[in-house]
Write a protein that holds these residues in place. Structure first.
Motif, PDB file in Angstrom:
ATOM      1  N   VAL A 178      25.231 113.923 -16.897  1.00 20.24           N
ATOM      2  CA  VAL A 178      25.093 113.996 -15.339  1.00 20.24           C
ATOM      3  C   VAL A 178      26.484 113.953 -14.964  1.00 20.24           C
ATOM      4  O   VAL A 178      27.186 112.886 -15.197  1.00 20.24           O
ATOM      5  CB  VAL A 178      24.255 113.076 -14.497  1.00 20.24           C
ATOM      6  CG1 VAL A 178      24.128 113.293 -13.148  1.00 20.24           C
ATOM      7  CG2 VAL A 178      22.770 113.074 -15.023  1.00 20.24           C
TER       8      VAL A 178
ATOM      9  N   HIS B 197      18.362 109.342   5.069  1.00 23.91           N
ATOM     10  CA  HIS B 197      17.624 110.350   4.924  1.00 23.91           C
ATOM     11  C   HIS B 197      17.022 111.283   6.172  1.00 23.91           C
ATOM     12  O   HIS B 197      16.542 112.015   6.241  1.00 23.91           O
ATOM     13  CB  HIS B 197      16.417 110.771   3.645  1.00 23.91           C
ATOM     14  CG  HIS B 197      17.015 110.790   2.394  1.00 23.91           C
ATOM     15  ND1 HIS B 197      17.885 111.661   1.957  1.00 23.91           N
ATOM     16  CD2 HIS B 197      16.990 109.825   1.392  1.00 23.91           C
ATOM     17  CE1 HIS B 197      18.167 111.448   0.747  1.00 23.91           C
ATOM     18  NE2 HIS B 197      17.694 110.367   0.485  1.00 23.91           N
TER      19      HIS B 197
ATOM     20  N   PHE C 139      27.730 110.398 -15.910  1.00 23.72           N
ATOM     21  CA  PHE C 139      27.009 109.784 -16.592  1.00 23.72           C
ATOM     22  C   PHE C 139      26.505 110.663 -17.965  1.00 23.72           C
ATOM     23  O   PHE C 139      26.641 111.939 -17.721  1.00 23.72           O
ATOM     24  CB  PHE C 139      25.547 109.345 -15.914  1.00 23.72           C
ATOM     25  CG  PHE C 139      26.054 108.277 -14.783  1.00 23.72           C
ATOM     26  CD1 PHE C 139      26.307 106.986 -14.840  1.00 23.72           C
ATOM     27  CD2 PHE C 139      25.626 108.594 -13.529  1.00 23.72           C
ATOM     28  CE1 PHE C 139      26.495 106.151 -14.006  1.00 23.72           C
ATOM     29  CE2 PHE C 139      25.984 107.715 -12.368  1.00 23.72           C
ATOM     30  CZ  PHE C 139      26.483 106.508 -12.624  1.00 23.72           C
TER      31      PHE C 139
ATOM     32  N   GLY D 251      12.122 107.281   0.867  1.00 22.42           N
ATOM     33  CA  GLY D 251      13.409 107.683   0.258  1.00 22.42           C
ATOM     34  C   GLY D 251      13.658 109.009  -0.339  1.00 22.42           C
ATOM     35  O   GLY D 251      14.447 109.167  -1.080  1.00 22.42           O
TER      36      GLY D 251
ATOM     37  N   GLY E 196      24.605 112.277  -5.253  1.00 22.80           N
ATOM     38  CA  GLY E 196      25.615 111.260  -5.494  1.00 22.80           C
ATOM     39  C   GLY E 196      26.010 110.109  -4.599  1.00 22.80           C
ATOM     40  O   GLY E 196      27.050 109.616  -4.667  1.00 22.80           O
TER      41      GLY E 196
HETATM   42  N1  ATP Z   1      23.116 104.833 -14.155  1.00 23.14           N
HETATM   43  C1  ATP Z   1      23.259 105.780 -14.150  1.00 23.14           C
HETATM   44  N2  ATP Z   1      22.871 106.597 -15.560  1.00 23.14           N
HETATM   45  C2  ATP Z   1      22.818 107.865 -15.600  1.00 23.14           C
HETATM   46  N3  ATP Z   1      22.574 108.801 -14.499  1.00 23.14           N
HETATM   47  C3  ATP Z   1      22.656 108.163 -13.201  1.00 23.14           C
HETATM   48  C4  ATP Z   1      22.810 106.715 -12.918  1.00 23.14           C
HETATM   49  N4  ATP Z   1      22.762 106.470 -11.718  1.00 23.14           N
HETATM   50  C5  ATP Z   1      22.595 107.827 -10.778  1.00 23.14           C
HETATM   51  N5  ATP Z   1      22.750 108.781 -11.899  1.00 23.14           N
HETATM   52  C6  ATP Z   1      22.478 110.165 -11.665  1.00 23.14           C
HETATM   53  O1  ATP Z   1      23.539 110.454 -11.030  1.00 23.14           O
HETATM   54  C7  ATP Z   1      22.839 111.473  -9.846  1.00 23.14           C
HETATM   55  C8  ATP Z   1      23.345 110.919  -8.547  1.00 23.14           C
HETATM   56  O2  ATP Z   1      22.580 109.811  -8.230  1.00 23.14           O
HETATM   57  P1  ATP Z   1      22.602 108.908  -7.013  1.00 23.14           P
HETATM   58  O3  ATP Z   1      21.876 107.853  -6.996  1.00 23.14           O
HETATM   59  O4  ATP Z   1      24.049 108.706  -6.479  1.00 23.14           O
HETATM   60  O5  ATP Z   1      21.938 109.987  -5.780  1.00 23.14           O
HETATM   61  P2  ATP Z   1      21.716 109.853  -4.161  1.00 23.14           P
HETATM   62  O6  ATP Z   1      22.434 110.828  -3.667  1.00 23.14           O
HETATM   63  O7  ATP Z   1      21.819 108.407  -4.143  1.00 23.14           O
HETATM   64  O8  ATP Z   1      20.074 110.132  -4.381  1.00 23.14           O
HETATM   65  P3  ATP Z   1      19.021 109.298  -3.206  1.00 23.14           P
HETATM   66  O9  ATP Z   1      19.157 110.117  -2.053  1.00 23.14           O
HETATM   67  O10 ATP Z   1      17.738 109.872  -4.110  1.00 23.14           O
HETATM   68  O11 ATP Z   1      19.360 107.874  -3.554  1.00 23.14           O
HETATM   69  C9  ATP Z   1      21.669 111.776 -10.011  1.00 23.14           C
HETATM   70  O12 ATP Z   1      21.516 112.764 -10.854  1.00 23.14           O
HETATM   71  C10 ATP Z   1      21.181 110.600 -10.967  1.00 23.14           C
HETATM   72  O13 ATP Z   1      20.294 110.891 -11.767  1.00 23.14           O
END
Ligand code: ATP
Ligand code: ATP
Ligand code: MG
Ligand code: MG
Lengths: 521, 320, 328, 319
Positions: free
Chosen positions: A35, A222, A32, A451, A60
């Motif tokens: 990121v 989690h 992204f 969360g 991720g």
């Molecule tokens: N649509 C998006 N645009 C920009 N950055 C994004 C987007 N979706 C996710 N990210 C970024 O990608 C990374 C991974 O996010 P993700 O939601 O997959 O994490 P996660 O492991 O599911 O976290 P959590 O446990 O909080 O749900 C993070 O840094 C997030 O900020």
């Protein structure tokens, strides 16, 4: 942060040879703006398997799941379905190929009925000449609801259901694949349990196990113990990469924690040694408080520095009680005293005026203005204190915001970043910073760690300990009893709108979960 | 749960209660109100706002807004007047002309939708632009003149009657029926609600969000074209001012009916009630002898009262 | 100044909009005049927005460096003053029509403010009312549709109506409603009247043709076409046709073609030295033009001369239709 | 198209897009008609934009909160009537009186909106009707021209200062005040917060109702001021004086890039938006665009301008 710890073990290779995986990601990359969300990720899910996926906030996990369900497309790498390369151009495309997903955020449309939600995007089977046969759809929806043992009329509007029921409806929605897609299914569960109570979690797990003949699952949570309980195999993610793959039978919570966070779980998870005894000063006193049919006859005293946990199931009245104290639902009987003065909190503004800060359960709706920068959110509740001659002292604001970001270790590119772009745990810290900045003496924490990953949770716990040490009083309602007990000085149990039990929970006197459950149901 | 559903029902009945109250009051002051003749006239006055309201309801249900009502209507009316038997040229396309006009309406709506979705421009601005473009194009076609319509079929919509009501009223009711079917029995209808309830969530459920938006705008454009046909029939001519003042009436009617501007809540049936409230109010004002210069003010106050009485405050915690 | 004195001045018509036949015809007259002298022709429209109207005129003044002649129907009477002031400052010549404040006079802005032309609404409003009264035999009920309330012509025409009624006590004004010059609103008001007064209505007086034609349509839809007499004012083509068909009892033609062309011609001749405005008598500076009352008697002839063929105008006959100085 | 937009995604560039659009438009017109770039013409353009800008500024406050105010043109007209009626008798106090009426009307719209929970679209549309009626009744339905002696009070509007028209200076003062209110005061911050996330603002203790009412007061009082300036420019008052200024005002706000759904925007953007509208309109006259094509061109240019100026990254869903 640090580079991946270990490459995925080669055990994978041998297993693949035996049976082709139902679904696999091969060297998938996803970025992204700013990121690198997934770095060369390869995983596989075998038929009938439950794969656990754990990792810190922002590791991720959800991104990976969204790629598997067609919401996002990978920048590079392949998706293999039954060993064949495939592409999912959209969520509906993935669904038609047998991939269903329960999303992390509540994803029911509250203005539609339960039945409409279940078959949303999937009405075709009930459509003849463009006309939808609602009777057939609702009958089918009823059958889906029965699968997850929810006793709701499918014609109910979704916003008339509580969160847990909505989550089960989402599961029911994902399970429609059973009927709609031929062949083997893969169902992706992104934190389905975070809003569920234990009994409902049991239903969910039973359902997952029963379905293994037809479907594989990826399960994200989690709560590491749950992951260990349900999964066959676990992938650990860190900073967008898969850093480990282990068989659930051989893993334990400490090990997972270490792999995720890069350090060991502290023995004293809830920082109990930091728990100090509270002061004599009463900051909040409830005397026979009552609100309609929601709760009645609630009396207790909250002291400076005290953490008062309230336990109870949905419908016990604890939610309404916290909403009252936060100024959303004024009581209609009894007395409420803040710092010795009788008050009736008709709006959150009035609650803020008496020193109450509210950390809501719906962080993204009521906690933060997502489209404002971090700094503006931190100062939002106390702009008055920053105002000189009617103007905001922006220099002071910047200083304060930077200070809080540093003190609470908020991980953000800067104080001008929109809160939208922060991970859940960091968003929660910003909410806390907002109230600390407003010098709230009473914090209402409504499911404050919902969360959040284990690491973020620990940081939040530490923060709670730190502020109570300075005399802030806390009222806590939490996702798990364990957390309530671990953090609180005092635990109240509510059932059917009344207090059924109160117990001391200071270190050394922590009550047992089973004892409390007895008073809850 | 059942209690909650009942509450919802009562709230959505509120506009109807307001309508009945309003009719009662006007009848008390001027009993002529309840004559059959007046009911016919109210239905005539309501037919165009109703058809326009059907289109606008779908757009508002998505949480968008459509300001191109007047543009679409005017362009359609003007093109119609040039295609059917008229006083300016030799064309006599009849029903085929009507069909072309409906296509023009669809084209206008489709253009709105495509620009809005593909260029990600708020519907407010796209349709505002289309308002100017539509009226401007109608004006350019006419060169400022008005064209008399002599086609007996078109004129018949306003003049010929069936069961005591002009055919135009039946056409409007037909549109209501079509709108009801689309709203309640098609996927498009359901998806429109879904978009209004939460576009991101709808997208996660695999709904082709952009396509739904474009379709909804196209559909609305067709309704405006029907409105244009009826307006041309009613005035017996096409001119570039035929749409003037219809936009705000239309949106007011939709909102008075209880459809939320934020999207997701409301229905075309509620719009029917809203249209009737607005039309009855205008009709009643004359019947009750309210002086012209204060009519618009009184109407404003009555609309505030009507909306205040009929809004579902429980559901709409946030009102913008 | 950029423009050379030798350049022909640009001729400019500023009108409300081009979406109504009245002003569209006005515009044609203007174009015809411009062609006759070979000048550049510009049309400006206010769209009912005073600010826009004035700003556009100032833009033209800037663009032409003041070498222009403006014939303007101001959106509202107050607009006339800033327009005239701007024109004078730029050295342009201006003729106003219909709307201007009573205390703004051409002779105070010599020579640039050449003339103001209007048509007294009172006698023509009265004439239409009398046409109706005659048609219904001197007694009965009448309803009236008025224009935008603050508009001078609307006020004057209404006054004429009232004078006629005062002279005919047997005719009762059942109701007066404002329909803002709009056909749609007129249709709605007429509909409500049909309920309220039913057969009491014998005649409908409308302050312009658009509203009158809408009233005719409302009657037709109600099955009363031909049973109620209707008059309009303005003399647009559709109204004349309706008179020919017997649907309308009368209208008044101001001859917008003449207004659009002659307003420019007066200004143009002043600008190019044809005459010196400051030497003209006051009844050439603020005058009433001549309206033509059209009824069934002369409708066919009028149609043939003015509508079926391009009207023939002598643009040099600038004072030909003066019918007296405006009285305030 | 999309790739071009992508390259413009960075925040620093995006912020300047409205201004760039304006400058390009000005240069475009100036290339074909150099007279357009004349200092006097540009000053004229600025004065002609003043009323539009003042109206748009007021409504910007409401739009930032996520609402809309459709009563501004009626308010401006009423204000002009009130000034015209009372100027002879009360002198300068007439302006204060008209302004006070604006405050009152804004208060009423605001209260109707927040207390009765009526969508602002409807509340202000209705309020506009009430104000229009009030203007018709008080003016006895006609326009009121100011006499020589009354016009003496209008010097502060009609005059010039160092060659700059006073209306431009008035507009600049409004700009300064509005900019400070919007970007430096708690009210401005709260508006953005309410527009971007009302529930969170409410839960943070922001007195949402009060901020909303205040925004409507600002909007109506700006409208009243616009009415006063119109009296100066036209030396009269009339119940229809500000007709047809509503949509251009709202369009100015949106063309500047402020989100019509609230939360994102600024007064600077509104200024640029108002100027864009003026430049397009006057520019068409300068370029001699066919009168029948003007509305079409205007509509297309507005949409194109918004396509460039809005900041999509801060608007969750474009509705
Ligand atoms: N649509 C998006 N645009 C920009 N950055 C994004 C987007 N979706 C996710 N990210 C970024 O990608 C990374 C991974 O996010 P993700 O939601 O997959 O994490 P996660 O492991 O599911 O976290 P959590 O446990 O909080 O749900 C993070 O840094 C997030 O900020
Ligand atoms: N539960 C809620 N969640 C989110 N927003 C709410 C909720 N209840 C009310 N609001 C919003 O907050 C506003 C009500 O604010 P409130 O009445 O607290 O203002 P106030 O502080 O009383 O202002 P004032 O002091 O001027 O009366 C309404 O606009 C409403 O949209
Ligand atoms: Mg996630
Ligand atoms: Mg309050």
């Amino acid at each position: 942060m640090s580079a991946p710890l270990t490459p995925a073990p080669s055990a994978t290779a041998t297993a693949t040879a035996a049976s082709p995986p139902a679904l696999a990601l091969v060297h998938v990359d996803k970025r992204f703006p700013g990121v690198h969300a997934l770095k060369d990720v390869s995983i596989e899910i075998r038929p009938g398997e439950v794969v656990g996926l754990v990792g810190e906030n922002g590791a991720g996990k959800s991104t990976l799941m969204k790629i598997l369900s067609g919401v996002y497309q990978p920048d590079s790498g392949d998706i293999l379905l039954d060993g064949r390369k495939t592409r999912f151009v959209s969520a509906s495309d993935a669904m038609s190929q047998g991939i269903g997903m329960v999303f992390q955020e509540q994803s029911l449309l509250t203005n539609l009925t339960v039945g409409e939600n279940i078959y949303l995007g999937n009405e075709k089977q009930f459509t003849r000449f463009g006309i939808v046969d609602w009777r057939a759809l609702y009958a089918a929806a009823s059958r889906q609801l029965a699968k997850v043992q929810i006793d709701a009329d499918p014609r109910t509007r979704a916003d008339d259901l509580d969160f847990a029921a909505r989550q089960m409806v989402e599961l029911a929605k994902a399970l429609t694949l059973e009927e709609n897609a031929p062949g083997h299914l893969v169902i992706l569960l992104d934190e389905p349990t975070s809003v569920l109570e234990r009994a409902e979690i049991d239903i969910l797990f039973a359902r997952v196990r029963a379905l293994r003949a037809r479907a594989s699952f990826i399960f994200v949570s989690h709560r590491l113990d749950e992951v260990l309980e349900l999964s066959d195999r676990i992938y650990v993610m860190k900073d967008g990469a898969v850093v480990a793959e282990l068989a659930a039978a051989e893993a334990d919570v400490t090990q997972l924690h270490h792999l995720m966070v890069g350090r060991s779980l502290q023995a004293e998870y809830y920082r109990e040694p930091l728990q100090q005894s509270y002061r004599d000063e009463v900051v909040l006193e409830l005397d026979g408080l009552r609100l309609g049919g929601a709760y009645r006859d609630i009396s207790f005293k909250l002291h400076a520095g005290e953490i008062l946990g309230i336990a109870g199931v949905v419908g016990s009245g604890r939610e309404e009680l916290t909403r009252t104290l936060a100024g959303f639902a004024p009581h209609d009987g009894g007395r409420l005293l803040a710092h010795g003065h009788e008050v009736r909190l008709r709006t959150p503004a009035e609650a803020v005026d008496v020193g109450v800060g509210y950390v809501p359960r719906e962080r993204r709706v009521e906690g933060l203005v997502l489209f404002l920068p971090v700094a503006a959110n931190i100062t939002l509740a106390d702009l008055g204190g920053l105002t000189r001659a009617g103007l905001i002292d922006t220099r002071e604001e910047r200083r304060l915001a930077e200070d809080w970001v540093k003190r609470l270790k908020v991980r953000t590119p800067g104080i001008n970043t929109l809160c939208l772009n922060l991970s859940g745990g960091n968003q929660q810290k910003v909410v806390l910073a907002k109230w600390l900045n407003a010098q709230s003496r009473i914090l209402i924490l409504d499911h404050p760690t919902r969360g959040l990953d284990v690491g973020a949770k620990e940081e939040v716990y530490e923060l709670i300990r730190a502020v109570t040490a300075e005399g802030v009083a806390v009222i806590l309602t939490s996702d798990t009893l364990e957390e309530t007990i671990g953090l609180s000085h005092t635990v109240l149990v509510m059932r059917d709108g009344a207090i059924t039990h109160r117990t001391d929970a200071s270190p050394g006197h922590k009550p047992k979960q089973v004892d409390l459950i007895g008073h809850m149901v | 749960m059942p209690a909650a559903r009942r509450r919802w029902r009562i709230a959505s009945w509120a506009p109807l209660i307001v309508l009945v109250l309003l009719c009662g009051i006007i009848t008390l002051i001027n009993p002529n109100f309840l004559t059959f003749g007046n009911l016919v006239r109210i239905s005539q006055a309501a037919m165009i706002p109703l058809v326009l309201g059907m289109g606008a309801t779908f757009i508002i249900l998505m949480g968008s807004i459509d300001l191109s009502v007047e543009g679409g209507l005017t362009l359609s009316a003007v093109i119609l007047s040039m295609l059917v038997i008229n006083g300016a040229n030799e064309n006599a396309f009849g029903l085929f002309g009507v069909l072309i006009v409906l296509l023009v309406g669809a084209g206008v709506g489709f253009t709105n939708g495509v620009i809005h979705v593909r260029l990600k421009i708020p519907s407010f601005m796209v349709t505002l632009g289309m308002w100017f473009v539509g009226v401007g194009a109608a004006n350019a076609l006419l060169g400022g003149m008005a064209i008399r319509i002599n086609d007996p079929m078109i004129r018949g919509l306003a003049i010929e009657r069936f069961l005591g009501f002009p055919w135009g009223v039946w056409v409007a009711l037909g549109c209501l029926l079509v709108a009801l079917v689309i709203q309640n029995y098609t996927r498009l209808g359901r998806y429109i609600y879904a978009l209004g309830g939460g576009e991101e969530l709808a997208a996660l459920s695999g709904i082709p969000v952009g396509r739904v938006r474009i379709l909804a705008f196209t559909l609305a454009g067709v309704f405006y074209a029907v409105g244009g046909v009826l307006a041309a029939a009613q005035l017996g001519l096409g001119n570039a001012q035929i749409g003037t003042g219809r936009l705000f009436t239309t949106i007011t009617a939709v909102v008075v009916g209880g459809t939320a501007l934020s999207g997701g809540q409301g229905s075309v049936l509620q719009t029917l009630v809203g249209v009737l409230i607005v039309v009855v109010l205008a009709n009643g004002m004359v019947l009750m002898g309210v002086p012209p210069s204060v009519q618009i003010g009184v109407q404003g106050l009555m609309i505030i009262a009507a909306v205040a009485l009929s809004i579902d405050r429980k559901r709409m915690r946030i009102v913008k | 100044r950029r423009a050379f004195a030798a350049d022909k001045p640009t001729v400019v018509n500023s009108i409300r909009s081009l979406s109504n036949p009245y002003h569209a015809t006005w515009n044609k007259g203007g174009a015809a005049f411009a062609k006759s002298v070979g000048a550049d022709y510009v049309t400006l429209v206010t769209e009912g927005n005073s600010e826009k109207g004035i700003a556009d005129i100032k833009a033209i003044l800037a663009k032409t460096g003041g070498n222009c002649v403006i014939n303007v129907d101001p959106n509202d009477s107050p607009d006339a003053r800033p327009i005239v002031e701007a024109a004078k400052a730029a050295g342009a010549y201006v003729v106003t029509q219909w709307n201007k404040p009573a205390d703004l006079h051409p002779w105070d802005f010599d020579p640039n403010y050449v003339a103001h032309i209007s048509f007294s609404g009172v006698p023509y409003g009265k004439a239409m009312a009398e046409t109706l009264i005659k048609k219904i035999g001197g007694k009965g009920g009448i309803v009236a549709l008025g224009g935008i309330e603050s508009n001078v012509p609307a006020i004057e025409r209404k006054k004429g109506l009232e004078e006629a009624l005062a002279a005919n006590p047997d005719v009762k004004l059942l109701d007066y409603q404002v329909a803002n010059w709009s056909a749609t609103e007129a249709l709605e008001k007429t509909n409500a009247w049909l309920t309220q007064f039913g057969d009491q209505i014998n005649a409908i007086w409308a302050a312009n043709d658009d509203m009158a034609l809408a009233a005719v349509e409302a009657l037709r839809a109600d099955g009363r076409a031909g049973k109620v007499a209707v008059t309009g004012i303005d003399g647009i083509q559709l109204a004349v046709e309706a008179i020919q068909k017997g649907e309308l009892a009368g209208t008044v033609a101001w001859d917008p073609y003449w207004q659009g062309g002659m307003g420019l011609s007066i200004g143009y001749q002043a600008k190019t030295g044809g005459f010196d405005p400051s030497k003209e008598p006051k009844d050439h500076r603020e005058f009433y033009g001549k309206g033509v009352i059209i009824t069934a008697d002369n409708a066919n002839a009028f149609y043939e001369e003015n509508i079926a063929s391009e009207p023939k105008m002598d643009w040099n006959d600038i004072w030909g239709r003066v019918t007296g100085q405006i009285q305030y | 198209m999309n790739t071009m937009l992508d390259t413009l995604r960075s925040d620093g560039v995006r912020q300047w897009l409205p201004l760039v659009t304006l400058v390009i438009l000005v240069i475009l017109v100036g290339t074909f008609q150099p007279a357009f770039l004349d200092v006097n013409t540009l000053l004229q353009l600025a004065s002609d934009t003043a009323v539009l800008f003042i109206l748009a500024t007021g409504v910007t406050f409401v739009i930032m909160l996520g609402g809309i105010d459709l009563s501004i043109q009626s308010m401006a007209s009423l204000s002009s009537v009130v000034v015209a009626l009372t100027l002879a008798r009360y002198g300068y106090a007439a302006f204060v009186f008209a302004f006070g009426l604006g405050v009152l009307a804004g208060l009423l719209s605001g209260i109707a909106h927040v207390r009765l929970r009526i969508p602002s679209f409807i509340a202000t549309l209705a309020m506009g009707g009430v104000l229009y009626s009030a203007a018709l009744v008080t003016s006895r339905e006609r326009s009121i021209t100011l006499g020589e002696s009354e016009r003496a009070y209008l010097g502060w509007i009609t005059g010039t200062l160092f060659g700059i028209p006073n209306v431009v200076i008035i507009a600049l003062i409004v700009l300064a005040i509005a900019h400070v209110l919007q970007s430096r005061t708690p009210f401005g911050r709260y508006s953005a917060a309410i527009g971007a996330g009302e529930p969170a603002a409410y839960a943070s203790g922001v007195k949402v109702d009060r901020q909303k009412i205040f925004a409507f007061v600002l909007s109506a009082s700006c409208a009243a001021l616009a009415g006063i300036v119109l009296v100066g420019r036209l030396a009269s008052g009339s119940p229809t004086l500000a007709s047809e200024l509503l949509l251009p005002s709202i369009a100015a706000v949106v063309v500047g890039g402020t989100s019509i759904t609230g939360g994102v925007g600024s007064i600077w953007r509104t200024l640029v938006g108002a100027l864009i509208i003026s430049v397009v309109r006057i520019g068409m006259t300068f370029l001699g665009v066919n009168i029948f094509a003007q509305n079409i061109v205007f509509g297309v240019v507005l949409v194109a301008a918004v396509a460039i100026t809005i900041d999509r990254s801060k608007i969750p869903i474009v509705k």
